[in-house]
Design a protein around this motif. Sequence first.
Motif, mmCIF file in Angstrom:
data_model
loop_
_atom_site.group_PDB
_atom_site.id
_atom_site.type_symbol
_atom_site.label_atom_id
_atom_site.label_comp_id
_atom_site.label_asym_id
_atom_site.label_seq_id
_atom_site.Cartn_x
_atom_site.Cartn_y
_atom_site.Cartn_z
ATOM 1 N N ALA A 143 -37.652 -4.689 -1.598
ATOM 2 C CA ALA A 143 -37.114 -3.218 -1.656
ATOM 3 C C ALA A 143 -38.030 -2.346 -1.169
ATOM 4 O O ALA A 143 -39.118 -2.642 -0.735
ATOM 5 C CB ALA A 143 -37.023 -2.746 -3.143
ATOM 6 N N PHE A 144 -37.554 -1.068 -0.687
ATOM 7 C CA PHE A 144 -38.466 -0.033 -0.314
ATOM 8 C C PHE A 144 -37.850 1.290 -1.041
ATOM 9 O O PHE A 144 -36.961 1.461 -1.612
ATOM 10 C CB PHE A 144 -37.819 0.483 1.376
ATOM 11 C CG PHE A 144 -38.215 -0.587 2.272
ATOM 12 C CD1 PHE A 144 -39.621 -0.504 2.634
ATOM 13 C CD2 PHE A 144 -37.303 -1.577 2.785
ATOM 14 C CE1 PHE A 144 -39.914 -1.544 3.897
ATOM 15 C CE2 PHE A 144 -37.667 -2.385 3.591
ATOM 16 C CZ PHE A 144 -39.045 -2.266 4.125
ATOM 17 N N MET A 145 -39.018 1.926 -1.501
ATOM 18 C CA MET A 145 -38.942 3.045 -2.574
ATOM 19 C C MET A 145 -39.809 4.264 -2.106
ATOM 20 O O MET A 145 -40.816 4.213 -1.706
ATOM 21 C CB MET A 145 -39.565 2.423 -3.706
ATOM 22 C CG MET A 145 -39.048 3.753 -5.005
ATOM 23 S SD MET A 145 -39.954 2.660 -6.494
ATOM 24 C CE MET A 145 -41.752 3.022 -6.138
ATOM 25 N N LEU A 146 -39.085 5.388 -2.283
ATOM 26 C CA LEU A 146 -39.896 6.756 -1.990
ATOM 27 C C LEU A 146 -40.005 7.143 -3.550
ATOM 28 O O LEU A 146 -39.218 7.296 -4.387
ATOM 29 C CB LEU A 146 -39.015 7.716 -1.174
ATOM 30 C CG LEU A 146 -38.751 7.256 0.037
ATOM 31 C CD1 LEU A 146 -38.117 8.427 0.774
ATOM 32 C CD2 LEU A 146 -40.162 6.712 1.014
ATOM 33 N N TRP B 116 -43.170 2.994 -0.879
ATOM 34 C CA TRP B 116 -43.573 1.777 -1.215
ATOM 35 C C TRP B 116 -42.801 0.668 -0.387
ATOM 36 O O TRP B 116 -41.565 0.749 -0.442
ATOM 37 C CB TRP B 116 -43.370 1.589 -2.633
ATOM 38 C CG TRP B 116 -44.069 2.540 -3.414
ATOM 39 C CD1 TRP B 116 -43.984 3.919 -3.828
ATOM 40 C CD2 TRP B 116 -45.408 2.304 -4.317
ATOM 41 N NE1 TRP B 116 -44.810 4.430 -4.567
ATOM 42 C CE2 TRP B 116 -45.991 3.299 -4.916
ATOM 43 C CE3 TRP B 116 -46.073 1.194 -4.420
ATOM 44 C CZ2 TRP B 116 -47.008 3.311 -5.467
ATOM 45 C CZ3 TRP B 116 -47.089 1.294 -5.319
ATOM 46 C CH2 TRP B 116 -47.679 2.377 -5.669
ATOM 47 N N ASP B 117 -43.479 -0.103 -0.044
ATOM 48 C CA ASP B 117 -43.047 -1.345 0.773
ATOM 49 C C ASP B 117 -42.986 -2.731 -0.173
ATOM 50 O O ASP B 117 -44.118 -3.148 -0.200
ATOM 51 C CB ASP B 117 -43.650 -1.585 2.058
ATOM 52 C CG ASP B 117 -43.297 -2.780 3.086
ATOM 53 O OD1 ASP B 117 -42.556 -3.630 2.364
ATOM 54 O OD2 ASP B 117 -43.809 -2.839 4.037
ATOM 55 N N GLY B 118 -41.885 -3.081 -0.525
ATOM 56 C CA GLY B 118 -41.930 -4.329 -1.313
ATOM 57 C C GLY B 118 -41.150 -5.401 -0.648
ATOM 58 O O GLY B 118 -40.407 -6.083 -1.427
ATOM 59 N N ARG C 279 -37.830 -6.778 9.801
ATOM 60 C CA ARG C 279 -37.002 -5.429 9.822
ATOM 61 C C ARG C 279 -35.963 -5.407 9.050
ATOM 62 O O ARG C 279 -35.074 -6.296 8.513
ATOM 63 C CB ARG C 279 -36.638 -5.293 11.449
ATOM 64 C CG ARG C 279 -36.029 -3.821 11.628
ATOM 65 C CD ARG C 279 -35.590 -3.485 12.989
ATOM 66 N NE ARG C 279 -34.484 -4.620 13.521
ATOM 67 C CZ ARG C 279 -34.520 -4.985 14.571
ATOM 68 N NH1 ARG C 279 -35.025 -4.578 15.914
ATOM 69 N NH2 ARG C 279 -33.270 -5.852 14.886
ATOM 70 N N SER C 280 -35.831 -4.073 8.585
ATOM 71 C CA SER C 280 -34.754 -3.852 7.686
ATOM 72 C C SER C 280 -34.113 -2.646 7.987
ATOM 73 O O SER C 280 -34.502 -1.989 8.877
ATOM 74 C CB SER C 280 -35.154 -3.609 6.237
ATOM 75 O OG SER C 280 -34.374 -3.091 5.219
ATOM 76 N N SER C 281 -32.837 -2.417 7.720
ATOM 77 C CA SER C 281 -32.229 -0.868 7.743
ATOM 78 C C SER C 281 -32.155 0.020 6.445
ATOM 79 O O SER C 281 -31.326 1.068 6.484
ATOM 80 C CB SER C 281 -30.790 -1.326 8.379
ATOM 81 O OG SER C 281 -30.824 -1.909 9.358
ATOM 82 N N MET C 282 -32.716 -0.611 5.388
ATOM 83 C CA MET C 282 -32.766 0.228 4.224
ATOM 84 C C MET C 282 -33.261 1.498 4.494
ATOM 85 O O MET C 282 -34.417 1.706 5.096
ATOM 86 C CB MET C 282 -33.455 -0.827 2.876
ATOM 87 C CG MET C 282 -32.844 -1.867 2.446
ATOM 88 S SD MET C 282 -33.592 -2.610 1.245
ATOM 89 C CE MET C 282 -34.622 -3.740 2.133
ATOM 90 N N SER C 283 -32.481 2.739 3.684
ATOM 91 C CA SER C 283 -32.848 3.877 4.080
ATOM 92 C C SER C 283 -32.850 4.854 2.850
ATOM 93 O O SER C 283 -32.135 5.661 2.827
ATOM 94 C CB SER C 283 -31.745 4.398 5.125
ATOM 95 O OG SER C 283 -31.607 3.639 6.348
ATOM 96 N N PRO C 284 -33.733 4.751 1.839
ATOM 97 C CA PRO C 284 -33.878 5.594 0.809
ATOM 98 C C PRO C 284 -34.596 6.626 1.750
ATOM 99 O O PRO C 284 -35.480 6.567 2.261
ATOM 100 C CB PRO C 284 -35.019 4.722 0.077
ATOM 101 C CG PRO C 284 -35.831 4.142 0.834
ATOM 102 C CD PRO C 284 -34.909 3.476 1.815
#
Length: 579
Positions: free
Chosen positions: A94-97, A109-111, A463-468
């Motif tokens: 996951a990625f989290m702000l 946060w870079d998970g 690489r990811s496109s996750m965009s929180p």
Amino acid sequence: MFTTQQLLRFSILLLISYASYASDPTIVPEAASGFNKSPAVTAKSAMAVTANPYATKAAQKILAQGGSAVDAGIAAQLVLGLVEPQSSGIGGGAFMLFWDAQRKQLSSWDGRETAPQAINERHFLHTDGSAMGFFEAVIGGHSVGVPGVVAMLDAAHRQFGELPWSTLFTPAIELAETGFVISPRLHTLLKEMPKVAVNPAISSYFFNAAGKPKAVGDLLQNPAYAATLRKLAQDGGKAFYHGDIAKNMVAAVANDPNRAGSLSLSDLANYHAIQRPAVCAPYREYQVCGAPPPSSGGTTVLAILGMIEAIERQRGALRGVDFIHTFIEASRLAFADRNRYIADPDFVTVPTAGLVERHYLKSRAALIKPNRRLATVVAGKPVGAPAVVDSSSPELPSTSHFSIVDADGNVLSMTTSIETAFGSRVFVGGFLLNNQLSDFSFSPAEKDGSKIANRIQAGKRPRSSMSPIIVFKDGSPVLAIGSPGGARIIDYVAGSLYRVLGQGEAIDTAIASGHIIAMGDLVELEAGRFDRDVIKQLQKRGHPVKESDQTSGLHGILIKESGLEGAADPRREGQALGY
């Protein structure tokens, strides 16, 4: 009007048709499953918007007990891993702000998962040097990266948690033991997604004795998941990376009958989540912040918005076909930069600041013609750009996003994933393991030998496109939003941000509006949402428009002086609740 099953079958056919092109980021994501009414919900103090009512209720319960947004996010993730297992879970990343209201500080946060140490650059190549097909690479332990979401949430809880760690596990444990009702979406995905029942463990859990998916409304219990969660609740996040849970994951990957992988106990023991500076840039009177590389979401969303703003400053407000045309071209240019430069910044030089710098985006926007599609788009040269070559990756994520605001004004925006629907199909301890290694470029280099930035390497994060996203105005948060959807996440989020921030639309209206997707040569408009005249005008400008069902799961909270306003995407089964 198409039925849910017809829409999903169409998406699956497209998925299979693209599967032979393992490096194509335009592969259709999880699958369409209908469109439902989802009006905005208001609250005075706190709110959670997640992809499933069970998860939203769990998050709301934690908030009502005085839990922080991080506490509620942990409870939501644990429940989502049970009731929406095709999309995310403790076997993923996951990625989290997170906005800390007391300290007035934003953390990112870079998970994200990492590649096991035994892996080399030929991981997805045949012996003759050709790249594997998509499902050939995805199914089995071969595609499993070191899961990161538990480490990330554990670290975040140590800084920002209010309730005891063990308390946050109670809703998911109770639900796993008593059972949850299988939703129409979960049932449909089990029925239509290819190659789900490929292992005995996953088959016996999701399917009946006749080999058919368990029915909508059936009660599904998961005692193995409850046992895993009890261990984590008692011993902390470290228990996921050491001891019996870790040993069982390693054994499941190594003994997978489809294609064994190389996950090791040392890979798990050495994993750590990373705090990185969020990537932020101005848009109008706002400051928009997203996840930095290895996510491409933050830089690409900000680039699209920055180019549109530059054009509107020059030509005035965009409306109708003019806006759609400009959005398409801005997205194509932003994706060209994404494909060239974004990868794990611990392995390659990424010009993060240069990609969102205002003067650079103005120069990129100047390339956009008002009435004609650009014949070709190529990456630009932002400040700090290294000499690398373009790359793409399959990125067919089955992903989830949730947004949470607690009573103290803390804000969480988190996108979480196991990659494709049902991940690697490796099912252990009651949860699915990811197939995130397939987010790397399958080929490590071009024919001339030039190395690809997003090539697979030991210890690297794909690489990811996750965009929180969290948006600020005058130093205070005003919006949290994000979505699942593979590489399409970027356009889903950018479009919604433009509608809310640039057009002043209500959050539920913006989320429900028809999607515009543009990546390279691909141009998609959401099926049934645009007039034929609009499509004809776009075609006259040179756009090869295709109408397609879209599978966003946008979940957002607008933060106003009068309170909170949240909305869940009508294309999925999410819910917003608050108090």
